[in-house]
Design a protein around this motif. Structure first.
Motif, mmCIF file in Angstrom:
data_model
loop_
_atom_site.group_PDB
_atom_site.id
_atom_site.type_symbol
_atom_site.label_atom_id
_atom_site.label_comp_id
_atom_site.label_asym_id
_atom_site.label_seq_id
_atom_site.Cartn_x
_atom_site.Cartn_y
_atom_site.Cartn_z
ATOM 1 N N GLY A 12 0.811 -1.216 0.000
ATOM 2 C CA GLY A 12 0.000 0.000 0.000
ATOM 3 C C GLY A 12 0.840 1.259 0.000
ATOM 4 O O GLY A 12 0.541 2.222 -0.716
ATOM 5 N N ASP A 13 1.893 1.265 0.789
ATOM 6 C CA ASP A 13 2.771 2.433 0.852
ATOM 7 C C ASP A 13 3.503 2.636 -0.471
ATOM 8 O O ASP A 13 3.658 3.771 -0.947
ATOM 9 C CB ASP A 13 3.779 2.274 1.985
ATOM 10 C CG ASP A 13 3.127 2.284 3.356
ATOM 11 O OD1 ASP A 13 2.023 2.852 3.474
ATOM 12 O OD2 ASP A 13 3.704 1.713 4.296
ATOM 13 N N LEU A 14 3.973 1.530 -1.058
ATOM 14 C CA LEU A 14 4.705 1.612 -2.316
ATOM 15 C C LEU A 14 3.811 2.144 -3.426
ATOM 16 O O LEU A 14 4.205 3.032 -4.190
ATOM 17 C CB LEU A 14 5.256 0.233 -2.678
ATOM 18 C CG LEU A 14 6.154 0.153 -3.912
ATOM 19 C CD1 LEU A 14 7.403 0.996 -3.721
ATOM 20 C CD2 LEU A 14 6.532 -1.296 -4.191
ATOM 21 N N VAL A 15 2.610 1.617 -3.513
ATOM 22 C CA VAL A 15 1.664 2.048 -4.534
ATOM 23 C C VAL A 15 1.341 3.536 -4.382
ATOM 24 O O VAL A 15 1.274 4.282 -5.360
ATOM 25 C CB VAL A 15 0.382 1.193 -4.453
ATOM 26 C CG1 VAL A 15 -0.746 1.833 -5.255
ATOM 27 C CG2 VAL A 15 0.653 -0.222 -4.971
ATOM 28 N N ALA A 16 1.153 3.976 -3.138
ATOM 29 C CA ALA A 16 0.821 5.383 -2.894
ATOM 30 C C ALA A 16 1.975 6.299 -3.287
ATOM 31 O O ALA A 16 1.768 7.339 -3.926
ATOM 32 C CB ALA A 16 0.467 5.577 -1.425
ATOM 33 N N GLU A 21 -1.042 1.605 -9.357
ATOM 34 C CA GLU A 21 -2.065 0.653 -8.954
ATOM 35 C C GLU A 21 -1.442 -0.732 -8.937
ATOM 36 O O GLU A 21 -0.383 -0.963 -9.527
ATOM 37 C CB GLU A 21 -3.258 0.685 -9.918
ATOM 38 C CG GLU A 21 -2.866 0.404 -11.368
ATOM 39 C CD GLU A 21 -3.992 0.679 -12.357
ATOM 40 O OE1 GLU A 21 -4.190 -0.155 -13.257
ATOM 41 O OE2 GLU A 21 -4.655 1.734 -12.228
ATOM 42 N N ALA A 22 -2.083 -1.650 -8.241
ATOM 43 C CA ALA A 22 -1.574 -3.012 -8.165
ATOM 44 C C ALA A 22 -2.732 -3.966 -7.927
ATOM 45 O O ALA A 22 -3.773 -3.575 -7.370
ATOM 46 C CB ALA A 22 -0.547 -3.154 -7.041
ATOM 47 N N VAL A 43 7.847 -0.696 -11.259
ATOM 48 C CA VAL A 43 6.714 0.108 -11.686
ATOM 49 C C VAL A 43 6.834 0.338 -13.186
ATOM 50 O O VAL A 43 7.925 0.621 -13.706
ATOM 51 C CB VAL A 43 6.651 1.446 -10.909
ATOM 52 C CG1 VAL A 43 7.926 2.269 -11.089
ATOM 53 C CG2 VAL A 43 5.424 2.257 -11.326
ATOM 54 N N LEU A 44 5.723 0.172 -13.896
ATOM 55 C CA LEU A 44 5.713 0.333 -15.346
ATOM 56 C C LEU A 44 4.376 0.924 -15.758
ATOM 57 O O LEU A 44 3.445 1.021 -14.950
ATOM 58 C CB LEU A 44 5.972 -1.002 -16.038
ATOM 59 C CG LEU A 44 5.056 -2.187 -15.673
ATOM 60 C CD1 LEU A 44 3.770 -2.184 -16.508
ATOM 61 C CD2 LEU A 44 5.781 -3.510 -15.859
ATOM 62 N N GLU A 45 4.294 1.330 -17.008
ATOM 63 C CA GLU A 45 3.045 1.859 -17.536
ATOM 64 C C GLU A 45 2.613 1.070 -18.762
ATOM 65 O O GLU A 45 3.443 0.705 -19.601
ATOM 66 C CB GLU A 45 3.184 3.352 -17.876
ATOM 67 C CG GLU A 45 3.320 4.231 -16.645
ATOM 68 C CD GLU A 45 3.319 5.719 -16.963
ATOM 69 O OE1 GLU A 45 3.347 6.076 -18.162
ATOM 70 O OE2 GLU A 45 3.285 6.531 -16.014
ATOM 71 N N ARG A 46 1.312 0.798 -18.836
ATOM 72 C CA ARG A 46 0.734 0.064 -19.956
ATOM 73 C C ARG A 46 -0.490 0.810 -20.465
ATOM 74 O O ARG A 46 -1.164 1.502 -19.694
ATOM 75 C CB ARG A 46 0.318 -1.347 -19.514
ATOM 76 C CG ARG A 46 1.446 -2.184 -18.959
ATOM 77 C CD ARG A 46 0.897 -3.462 -18.324
ATOM 78 N NE ARG A 46 0.257 -4.311 -19.297
ATOM 79 C CZ ARG A 46 -0.524 -5.357 -18.979
ATOM 80 N NH1 ARG A 46 -0.762 -5.635 -17.700
ATOM 81 N NH2 ARG A 46 -1.071 -6.111 -19.907
ATOM 82 N N ILE A 47 -0.764 0.651 -21.748
ATOM 83 C CA ILE A 47 -1.963 1.239 -22.338
ATOM 84 C C ILE A 47 -3.058 0.181 -22.343
ATOM 85 O O ILE A 47 -2.919 -0.865 -22.977
ATOM 86 C CB ILE A 47 -1.696 1.748 -23.757
ATOM 87 C CG1 ILE A 47 -0.605 2.829 -23.738
ATOM 88 C CG2 ILE A 47 -2.976 2.300 -24.386
ATOM 89 C CD1 ILE A 47 -0.196 3.305 -25.124
#
Length: 241
Positions: A12-16, A21-22, A43-47
């Motif tokens: 939760g802390d990492l996501v914040a 999101e996870a 952490v990465l980004e996807r479409i």
């Protein structure tokens, strides 16, 4: 170089902190002695459906390119040199389309004694304990020995990018390589899945790296961190020299 680091944040802390999101089922094991070939958060980004989603995943530390015949190649690819990452077959495809961030609370480096007979470990971290996010790459590798649809058919792996250390300052005396840190703006640019031209992104990351690293604190720590079987918050406690 980055060959051992700390990541003890709760999911939760990492996501914040990463504004990501996870999946609800994501599990992270707190570790004060993360070593290559172990599972680490990235952490990465996807479409997805036309929208960009920033996500936290768990990956094996040691990049396994899609063309590899055996995942063992990842043992030699936990770091990627910025000078050659765009040309090396192991990394160049990921640099174009699969860039990630590797969040850490700090990392360990060993400094040789003047006589060269021993090494003193140091814990390198931000002064307030905030996350450092290193520039990284990720890959998906399909295991040909697994049946289609098997839960463990695909292996997600990653690597951390490094650069030459600055010529002056404490970091210069510690090691000749430095993992490349990203600030929030730099991370957003680095993760952008629509950008397939990595050279300018790498150049921008390198231009900011030394300034970001200048604030890091180098704490001497005990020799116990040298054994990967040792794991606990006592490993990052500063010791007197």
């Amino acid at each position: 170089m980055c060959g051992r680091y700390v990541m003890a944040r709760a999911v939760g802390d990492l996501v914040a902190e990463l504004e990501a999101e996870a999946e609800a089922s994501l599990e992270l094991r707190a570790s004060w002695n993360v070593a290559p070939t172990t599972d680490v958060p990235i952490v990465l980004e996807r479409i997805i459906d036309g929208a960009v989603h920033r996500q936290v995943h768990v990956a094996k530390w040691g990049l396994v390119p899609g063309w590899a015949k055996d995942p063992a190649v990842g043992v030699r690819a936990f770091n990627a040199r910025s000078e050659t990452v765009l040309e090396k077959p192991t990394f160049r495809a990921a640099a174009k389309a699969r860039r990630c961030g590797v969040p850490v609370e700090g990392y360990y480096e060993w400094k040789k004694s003047p006589d060269g007979k021993s090494k003193q470990p140091y814990f390198v971290h931000r002064p307030g304990g905030e996350l450092i996010t290193f520039a990284g790459l990720y890959e998906w590798w399909k295991d040909p020995a697994k049946e289609d649809g098997a839960a463990d058919q695909w292996l997600l792996s990653c690597s951390i990018l490094t650069m030459p250390s600055p010529e002056e300052g404490e970091l210069a005396t510690l090691h000749d390589r430095l993992p490349i840190p990203l600030d929030p703006e730099g991370l957003a640019e680095w993760l952008d899945p629509e950008n397939k031209v990595p050279a300018p992104l790498l150049e921008a990351a390198l231009a900011e790296a030394w300034e970001l690293a200048a604030e890091w604190v180098l704490d001497p720590v005990g020799a116990a961190v040298g054994n990967v079987r040792n794991n606990g918050p006592e490993l990052i406690e500063a010791v007197a020299l």
